[in-house]
Design a protein around this motif. Structure first.
Motif, PDB file in Angstrom:
ATOM      1  N   THR A  98       0.404  -1.356   0.046  1.00  8.63           N
ATOM      2  CA  THR A  98       0.272  -0.071  -0.067  1.00  8.63           C
ATOM      3  C   THR A  98       0.952   1.684   0.526  1.00  8.63           C
ATOM      4  O   THR A  98       0.884   2.757  -0.590  1.00  8.63           O
ATOM      5  CB  THR A  98      -1.132   0.306   1.162  1.00  8.63           C
ATOM      6  N   VAL A  99       2.139   0.768   0.965  1.00  8.73           N
ATOM      7  CA  VAL A  99       3.012   2.103   0.606  1.00  8.73           C
ATOM      8  C   VAL A  99       3.732   2.077  -0.326  1.00  8.73           C
ATOM      9  O   VAL A  99       3.518   4.179  -0.852  1.00  8.73           O
ATOM     10  CB  VAL A  99       3.942   2.338   2.223  1.00  8.73           C
ATOM     11  N   GLY A 102       3.949   7.560  -4.377  1.00  8.35           N
ATOM     12  CA  GLY A 102       4.334   8.337  -5.511  1.00  8.35           C
ATOM     13  C   GLY A 102       3.115   9.769  -5.478  1.00  8.35           C
ATOM     14  O   GLY A 102       3.565  10.773  -6.560  1.00  8.35           O
ATOM     15  N   GLY A 103       2.346   9.888  -4.933  1.00  8.67           N
ATOM     16  CA  GLY A 103       0.805  10.292  -4.713  1.00  8.67           C
ATOM     17  C   GLY A 103       1.273  11.515  -3.309  1.00  8.67           C
ATOM     18  O   GLY A 103       0.970  12.722  -3.177  1.00  8.67           O
ATOM     19  N   GLY A 133       4.552  22.631  -7.653  1.00 11.68           N
ATOM     20  CA  GLY A 133       3.592  21.733  -7.009  1.00 11.68           C
ATOM     21  C   GLY A 133       4.032  21.220  -6.678  1.00 11.68           C
ATOM     22  O   GLY A 133       3.303  20.241  -5.616  1.00 11.68           O
ATOM     23  N   ALA A 134       4.634  19.798  -7.088  1.00 15.89           N
ATOM     24  CA  ALA A 134       5.991  18.533  -6.746  1.00 15.89           C
ATOM     25  C   ALA A 134       6.090  18.509  -5.650  1.00 15.89           C
ATOM     26  O   ALA A 134       6.197  17.286  -5.137  1.00 15.89           O
ATOM     27  CB  ALA A 134       6.748  18.536  -8.093  1.00 15.89           C
ATOM     28  N   ARG A 135       6.266  19.505  -5.239  1.00 17.62           N
ATOM     29  CA  ARG A 135       7.221  19.941  -3.596  1.00 17.62           C
ATOM     30  C   ARG A 135       5.895  20.546  -3.029  1.00 17.62           C
ATOM     31  O   ARG A 135       6.072  20.423  -1.485  1.00 17.62           O
ATOM     32  CB  ARG A 135       8.067  20.554  -3.950  1.00 17.62           C
ATOM     33  N   SER A 186       5.562  14.348   0.278  1.00 17.38           N
ATOM     34  CA  SER A 186       6.840  14.227   1.782  1.00 17.38           C
ATOM     35  C   SER A 186       7.304  12.522   1.324  1.00 17.38           C
ATOM     36  O   SER A 186       6.732  12.121   1.844  1.00 17.38           O
ATOM     37  CB  SER A 186       6.579  14.838   2.798  1.00 17.38           C
ATOM     38  N   PRO A 187       8.480  12.541   1.390  1.00 15.63           N
ATOM     39  CA  PRO A 187       9.061  11.011   1.721  1.00 15.63           C
ATOM     40  C   PRO A 187       8.666  10.651   3.450  1.00 15.63           C
ATOM     41  O   PRO A 187       8.997   9.394   3.517  1.00 15.63           O
ATOM     42  CB  PRO A 187      10.381  11.271   1.397  1.00 15.63           C
ATOM     43  N   LYS A 188       8.693  11.446   4.352  1.00 13.65           N
ATOM     44  CA  LYS A 188       8.617  11.132   5.613  1.00 13.65           C
ATOM     45  C   LYS A 188       7.638  10.472   5.736  1.00 13.65           C
ATOM     46  O   LYS A 188       6.973  10.096   6.342  1.00 13.65           O
ATOM     47  CB  LYS A 188       8.707  12.632   6.229  1.00 13.65           C
ATOM     48  N   HIS A 189       6.385  10.851   4.999  1.00 16.05           N
ATOM     49  CA  HIS A 189       4.391  10.290   5.092  1.00 16.05           C
ATOM     50  C   HIS A 189       4.824   9.402   5.198  1.00 16.05           C
ATOM     51  O   HIS A 189       3.906   8.346   5.817  1.00 16.05           O
ATOM     52  CB  HIS A 189       3.797  10.570   3.789  1.00 16.05           C
ATOM     53  N   ALA A 190       5.644   8.377   3.999  1.00 15.44           N
ATOM     54  CA  ALA A 190       6.185   6.937   4.293  1.00 15.44           C
ATOM     55  C   ALA A 190       6.233   5.944   5.765  1.00 15.44           C
ATOM     56  O   ALA A 190       6.200   5.366   5.880  1.00 15.44           O
ATOM     57  CB  ALA A 190       6.248   6.291   2.664  1.00 15.44           C
TER      58      ALA A 190
END
Length: 452
Positions: free
Chosen positions: A127-128, A133-134, A290-292, A137-141
Motif C-alpha cells: 500500500t505504501v 508517488g502521490g 506543485g511537486a513539492r 513528502s517522503p516522511k509520510h511513508a
C-alpha cells in the motif's frame, strides 16, 4: 467400434483439399462415440468430442494430440477423456460446464492459497509503495510504517491479510482510541486503505472490516469527542518580535531556514527543498512547484523585504539554479530536525534554572513551540489585526478551498493582495522587542553561552 489406431494417428495429415468455397478447413478422423482427431492445414493435431445435450449438439476440445503421450493426449488418453465426459453426461451434467466449474474452483483454491501467503505486513508495504508517488513528502511513508509497526503489526502483522476481521481491527484500536484519538483515527484510516488494496489485488474478499461509517462507528465513539485534539504548539503572535530577535543571535543554515520559514509562513519541507531557481529577488517572488507542495499545486509566495534580506545573506557568489538555498550542501537538504533543534537549543535552560518552569518560548499552555507552529502564529496574527480577510490569509498558507464549487471558480491565488499582508508580517517580525523581552533575550543568550 473404434476406427483409429496409433499408426493412423501418427501418420494423419491434412489432405490439402479446399472446401467448395476455396478455403482450407480442419479435417477430422472419427474414432467412434463422438471422438475425433482433428488435423489443421498446418498439421496441428487435437482431440474433439461431439455430443448432444438438451437436443443441442456441442463440441468439447479434449486437448492437443501426441501419439507418444508426452506433449499431449495419446489415442488411449483421448479415449479415457472422452469416456469420462460421457459419464458426466450420463450423470445429467454438461461436460463442458462441469470442466469450467472445476477449473474455476481450482483457480479459487490457488488464489486463496496465494492470498493466505500474503500477510497484513506485506499488504501494508504494498500500500505504501502504491501511494507514496502521490505524497509530497517522503516522511509520510516512514510515518505510515512507523505507526503500523508500533500499533498494528504486533497483532495483525503476521496474520494473513485475508483473515483480518473487525474483531482484530478493534483489538488494535481500542487500547489507544481514548488515549491518542488522533493517532488512532489515522491508524484506522491506514488499516482501511491496506485492506482496500488487498481486496483490489485479490488477496481478500468481502467488506472492509476497518470501515468507519456503519461499522466501527457502532463500536467506537467519534475520536473528536473522546479527547480534544492537541494542535502543534504555537508561539503567541505578540511574542514573535522577541523570538525573532533571539533567533537573530543564532547562526547556521538551520536558523536561517527557520527565519525564512517564519517570514513566508511556509511549511518547513517547502523551505528545506527551496532552490535558487525558484526565487526572483528582483521581483520579490518565490515560486514553489506543485511537486513539492502538499496540495500538489504551484504556490507563489510574495517575499517581504525581511525575507529577501534572509535570501541575500544566504546567497553564494555564483548560485546555480538547482542549488539548495538552505542545504547542508548544494544538493543535500538539511533535515527537518535541524530546524527543530534550533528552537530546542533556544529553549535549553541555563544552570540553576527551575526545572518546573515552562520553556522560554512556549504556547499559552506552556508547551515548547515547534517550527510548524509558526504558521498558526501567522494565522492568529493575521486574523486578529489584519484587514485582508480569511480568503487572502488562507491563500498565504497555501490551504486549498474545501468547497468544490467554490474551488472551481476561485482560481486566482490573490498574489497582489497577499503582498501587503506578507510585508506587514515581516515588519511585525522585525519590530523591536520591549524592555522585558530584551532582557529575556539577553538572559537566554547568556544561558546558551554558559552551556558552551
Amino acid at each position: 467400434m473404434p476406427k483409429l489406431t496409433v499408426a493412423v494417428v501418427r501418420a494423419a495429415k491434412h489432405s490439402g483439399k479446399p472446401t467448395s468455397t476455396g478455403k482450407l478447413r480442419p479435417e477430422r478422423l472419427p474414432d467412434g462415440g463422438g471422438l475425433a482427431l482433428q488435423v489443421t492445414p498446418d498439421g496441428a493435431k487435437s482431440w474433439i468430442l461431439r455430443y448432444t445435450r438438451s437436443s443441442k449438439a456441442r463440441e468439447m476440445g479434449l486437448g492437443p494430440c501426441d501419439p507418444d503421450g508426452r506433449r499431449g493426449l495419446s489415442l488411449a488418453d483421448a479415449r479415457d477423456a472422452a469416456e469420462a465426459a460421457r459419464r458426466t453426461l450420463r450423470a445429467g451434467a454438461d461436460p463442458i460446464e462441469a470442466r469450467e466449474a472445476e477449473r474455476a474452483a481450482r483457480q479459487r483454491a490457488e488464489a486463496e492459497a496465494k492470498a493466505a501467503a500474503v500477510t497484513f505486513r506485506d499488504a501494508a508495504r504494498a500500500t505504501v509503495d502504491a501511494k507514496q508517488g502521490g505524497w509530497s513528502s517522503p516522511k509520510h511513508a516512514a510515518q505510515w510504517l512507523a505507526t503500523l509497526e508500533q500499533h498494528a503489526h504486533p497483532i495483525l502483522g503476521d496474520m494473513p491479510v485475508s483473515d483480518v476481521g473487525t474483531p482484530h481491527v478493534l483489538q488494535v484500536l481500542r487500547p489507544i482510541w481514548s488515549q491518542i484519538p488522533e493517532t488512532a483515527s489515522r491508524l484506522r484510516q491506514r488499516i482501511e486503505a491496506i485492506l482496500d488494496l488487498a481486496r483490489v489485488r485479490g488477496w481478500r474478499a468481502g467488506d472492509n472490516p476497518a470501515r468507519w461509517r456503519g461499522l466501527l462507528s457502532e463500536e467506537l465513539p467519534p475520536p473528536r469527542r473522546v479527547k480534544r485534539v492537541q494542535h502543534r504548539p504555537a508561539l503567541p503572535w505578540q511574542r514573535l518580535p522577541a523570538f525573532m530577535a533571539a533567533l537573530a543571535q543564532v547562526e547556521g543554515q538551520g536558523a536561517a531556514a527557520l527565519r525564512f520559514a517564519i517570514l513566508t509562513a511556509a511549511r518547513t519541507g517547502e523551505v528545506r527543498g527551496a532552490t535558487w531557481g525558484e526565487v526572483d529577488l528582483d521581483a520579490a517572488l518565490w515560486i514553489v512547484p506543485g511537486a513539492r507542495m502538499k496540495g500538489r499545486r504551484t504556490h507563489r509566495v510574495p517575499l517581504s523585504a525581511a525575507a529577501v534580506d534572509v535570501l541575500r545573506a544566504a546567497r553564494p557568489a555564483d548560485p546555480k539554479r538547482a542549488d539548495l538555498i538552505f542545504g547542508a550542501t548544494a544538493t543535500r537538504a538539511i533535515s527537518d530536525m535541524t530546524l527543530s533543534a534550533v528552537v530546542r537549543r533556544m529553549n535549553e535552560p541555563g544552570p540553576g534554572a527551575d526545572p518546573d518552569a515552562p520553556p522560554e518560548w512556549c504556547d499559552q499552555e506552556g508547551r515548547a513551540v515547534v517550527p510548524h507552529g509558526f504558521r498558526s502564529t501567522f494565522r492568529d496574527w493575521a486574523g486578529e489585526i489584519r484587514p485582508e480577510g480569511r480568503e487572502v490569509v488562507e491563500r498565504a498558507l497555501a490551504h486549498s478551498v474545501r468547497d468544490k464549487v467554490e474551488a472551481a471558480y476561485a482560481r486566482s491565488d490573490l498574489l497582489e493582495k497577499r503582498r501587503p499582508l506578507m510585508e506587514a508580517w515581516g515588519e511585525w517580525a522585525g519590530r523591536p522587542a520591549g524592555g522585558g523581552e530584551l532582557r529575556s533575550i539577553v538572559a537566554a543568550r547568556a544561558r546558551r553561552q554558559a552551556l558552551g
